[in-house]
Structures are given as structure tokens and as C-alpha cells.
Design a protein around this motif. Structure first.
Motif, short mmCIF file in Angstrom:
data_model
loop_
_atom_site.label_atom_id
_atom_site.label_comp_id
_atom_site.label_asym_id
_atom_site.label_seq_id
_atom_site.Cartn_x
_atom_site.Cartn_y
_atom_site.Cartn_z
N MET A 132 6.13 11.28 0.43
CA MET A 132 6.30 9.90 -0.02
C MET A 132 6.11 8.99 1.19
SD MET A 132 7.45 7.63 -2.50
CE MET A 132 7.91 8.81 -3.72
N MET A 133 5.15 8.09 1.10
CA MET A 133 4.94 7.12 2.17
C MET A 133 5.86 5.92 1.91
SD MET A 133 1.51 5.11 3.42
CE MET A 133 0.67 6.60 3.84
N TYR B 106 -5.40 2.53 3.01
CA TYR B 106 -4.96 2.93 1.67
C TYR B 106 -5.11 1.76 0.71
CZ TYR B 106 -2.95 7.20 3.55
OH TYR B 106 -2.79 8.43 4.15
N ASN C 280 3.94 7.55 -5.46
CA ASN C 280 3.82 8.37 -4.26
C ASN C 280 3.98 7.53 -3.00
OD1 ASN C 280 1.41 6.98 -4.22
ND2 ASN C 280 0.12 8.77 -3.87
N GLY C 281 4.44 6.29 -3.17
CA GLY C 281 4.68 5.41 -2.03
C GLY C 281 5.64 4.29 -2.40
#
Length: 108
Positions: free
Chosen positions: A1-2, A12, A75-76
Motif C-alpha cells: 500500500m503506497m 503514477y 492500493n494507495g
């Protein structure tokens, strides 16, 4: 996880915004730490017991925030912030919050 405190991540691209996420915990003081803190107030220096307690509280708040983001399919987390407040004389709340997103590495 960013997890980042910025709204954008170099290299990104945000593909989907999943929404607001947060994690929090409330920690109370320990009598042993209070005695040490009182002594440090006289002689000065870092209060390591409280520092350790707050470090663990921050980790727990971030962990709970990440869990919430993962449940949303993210995911972030962008725009992450942390805040603390006194709940009562012997307790403090730590909250971590941000925006859950789906991010992908940009392709050239």
C-alpha cells in the motif's frame, strides 16, 4: 500500500478514487510513565515512555486506515494526514486519514 501526504505521486496515475478513509486509536497514560514524566519535568529530557506510546498509537491508527482502504479495493492513500487531540486529562486520540485510491505506474 503506497501512502503519501501529497495529492499526486510522480510516475503514477490515479485511476479511481475510492473515498475518505481513516483509522484511529485512543491511548491512556500509564502510572509508571507518569512518574517518569514528572521526574523528567524536573531534570529535563525526552520522556521515552510517552514517545514509545505515541509511536505505537500512530502505527495502529495507520494500520486501521490501511485496512479500511484495502476493504474499499484501494492500493494507495493520497493526502494522508495525522492529528491528535486530548480526549480527557489522561488520554489522547490519534487519527490518520486520507483519500483511498487505485493508482498505476504511468507507462511511457
Amino acid at each position: 500500500m503506497m501512502i503519501v501526504t501529497t495529492e499526486h505521486v510522480a510516475g503514477y496515475e490515479v485511476k479511481d478514487v475510492k473515498g475518505y478513509v481513516k483509522g484511529s486509536t485512543i491511548q491512556t497514560k500509564h502510572i509508571g510513565r507518569d512518574i517518569t514524566a514528572g521526574l523528567k519535568g524536573i531534570v529535563g529530557g525526552e520522556i521515552k515512555g510517552y514517545n514509545e506510546m505515541m509511536t505505537e498509537a500512530r502505527k495502529l491508527a495507520i494500520h486501521r486506515m490501511v485496512q479500511e482502504a484495502e476493504e474499499k479495493g484501494a492500493n494507495g492513500i493520497i493526502g494522508m494526514r495525522m492529528q491528535t487531540s486530548t480526549v480527557m486529562q489522561t488520554a489522547a486520540e490519534i487519527i490518520a486519514y486520507g483519500t483511498a485510491v487505485v493508482i498505476e505506474k504511468k507507462t511511457p
